[in-house]
Design an enzyme around this catalytic site. Structure first.
Site, mmCIF file in Angstrom:
data_model
loop_
_atom_site.group_PDB
_atom_site.id
_atom_site.type_symbol
_atom_site.label_atom_id
_atom_site.label_comp_id
_atom_site.label_asym_id
_atom_site.label_seq_id
_atom_site.Cartn_x
_atom_site.Cartn_y
_atom_site.Cartn_z
ATOM 1 C CB ILE A 190 -3.503 5.651 2.638
ATOM 2 C CG1 ILE A 190 -2.376 4.641 2.859
ATOM 3 C CG2 ILE A 190 -4.025 6.161 3.974
ATOM 4 C CD1 ILE A 190 -1.065 5.280 3.296
ATOM 5 C CE1 TYR B 94 0.482 1.829 4.234
ATOM 6 C CE2 TYR B 94 0.673 -0.536 4.594
ATOM 7 C CZ TYR B 94 0.872 0.769 5.028
ATOM 8 O OH TYR B 94 1.463 1.015 6.250
ATOM 9 C CB CYS B 95 1.860 3.813 -1.671
ATOM 10 S SG CYS B 95 0.999 3.662 -3.252
ATOM 11 C CB THR B 96 0.013 8.439 -0.676
ATOM 12 O OG1 THR B 96 1.148 8.516 0.178
ATOM 13 C CG2 THR B 96 -0.928 9.599 -0.362
ATOM 14 N N GLY C 4 -1.785 4.791 -4.404
ATOM 15 C CA GLY C 4 -1.741 3.571 -5.194
ATOM 16 C C GLY C 4 -0.669 3.508 -6.260
#
Length: 330
Positions: A206, A177-179, A181
């Protein structure tokens, strides 16, 4: 993620762009004409941006971007804000829409996409799932999912040097996961190339998870790349996980050190922020180049006399030089 007259849009799409110069100019002109500010990257591999504007201007902007068949399937994450989240407009050409230097192509192979609802169900019901944060160290220091593995890396291009830290998980169900995508498209593809067998990614990152599922089990705040610095995600069971860099008290207030020679992004409480005038230490406070502190900890580049149309004309006059430099073709 309250209400306001402005919207902040986060988006990306991997879709080949052959006419990068022409499209960059077209996109920049549209933003000027419709009062959109922010940072946009145009690349031969696709489009990536974070922009802000009045709600109605952002609605028109999203419709305009999607009207191009290449970007019809683009996924916008939309947050409300009380004002512009940017003071300038940048529309730049780069080799990649997110700098990674990873030898992968997400259009050929990448981790399975999980929508926020699917992600929420899996992390609740599958004890064998492993969450891996693909963001930089200063990002996950202020907020991350419960139990997630994090790396002490400055940039996604550092990922290969951290793979050994999770090699023992190659047969596990790994969810990256990241901010928003975008980093996970290449990060999950890279994990697959390194022998990981069951790799997923949180689609929309997120931000989308917070917007659609309330952000449950995301502790702290999410670091964002605009003048907000952070945004709230979890409306279900929020928990502060960071401490003031100066005094150690519980704090989720992110500050960019006022000393430009330091420029560290660290949590600093309100009290220490004012006492150190936005610096992260006494040494930084005493630096003669220290920037004036206004209580936010965000420092935009000098904007006096800045007008998007002037910047656009300047870039157009030297665009061939910029294209050569940005794409590393010199």
């Amino acid at each position: 993620m309250g209400k306001g007259p402005y919207s902040v849009l986060l988006y990306y799409i991997y879709s080949p762009i052959e006419n990068v110069v022409e499209y960059r100019d077209l996109h920049h002109q549209y933003c000027i004409d419709n009062h959109i500010l922010g940072r946009i990257i145009v690349s031969p591999e696709g489009l990536n941006g974070t922009v802000s504007g009045l709600v109605e201007d952002c609605e028109k902007y999203m419709a305009w971007v999607k009207s191009d068949p290449r970007f019809a399937n683009i996924d916008f994450k939309v947050e409300n804000h009380h004002t512009h989240a940017f003071t300038k407009l940048y529309v730049r050409i780069k080799k990649e829409i997110v700098h990674s230097e990873l030898p992968v192509n997400p259009l050929e192979r990448t981790g399975k996409h999980l929508e926020p609802k699917e992600f929420k169900e899996i992390i609740k019901n599958d004890p064998n799932v492993v969450l891996v944060d693909m963001r930089s160290n200063y990002e996950h220091s202020i907020g991350k999912f419960k139990g997630a593995i994090t790396f002490d890396m400055e940039n996604l291009r550092d990922l290969p040097s951290h793979i050994q830290e999770i090699e023992h998980l190659k047969d596990k169900k790994v969810i990256t996961y990241c901010t928003g995508g975008i980093k996970c498209e290449k990060a999950s593809a890279y994990l697959l190339s390194q022998g990981f067998t069951d790799v997923y990614q949180l689609h929309g990152g997120i931000i989308k998870y917070g917007l659609e599922e309330g952000g449950e089990d995301f502790d702290g705040k999410c670091y964002v790349f605009d003048n907000r610095l952070t945004t709230d995600v979890n409306t279900t069971n929020p928990e502060v996980i960071s401490k003031c860099h100066v005094c150690g008290t519980t704090c989720d207030r992110m500050v960019n050190c006022a000393n430009p020679d330091c420029n560290e992004h660290v949590p600093i409480c309100e009290k220490c922020g004012w006492e150190l005038e936005g610096a992260c230490s006494v040494t930084c406070k005493e630096n003669p180049r220290k920037r004036p502190y206004d209580g936010t900890g965000y420092y935009a580049k000098t904007i006096e006399g800045y007008k998007p149309e002037i910047a656009f004309r300047t870039r157009k006059n030297t665009k061939h030089l910029h294209i050569v430099e940005d794409l590393g073709l010199q």
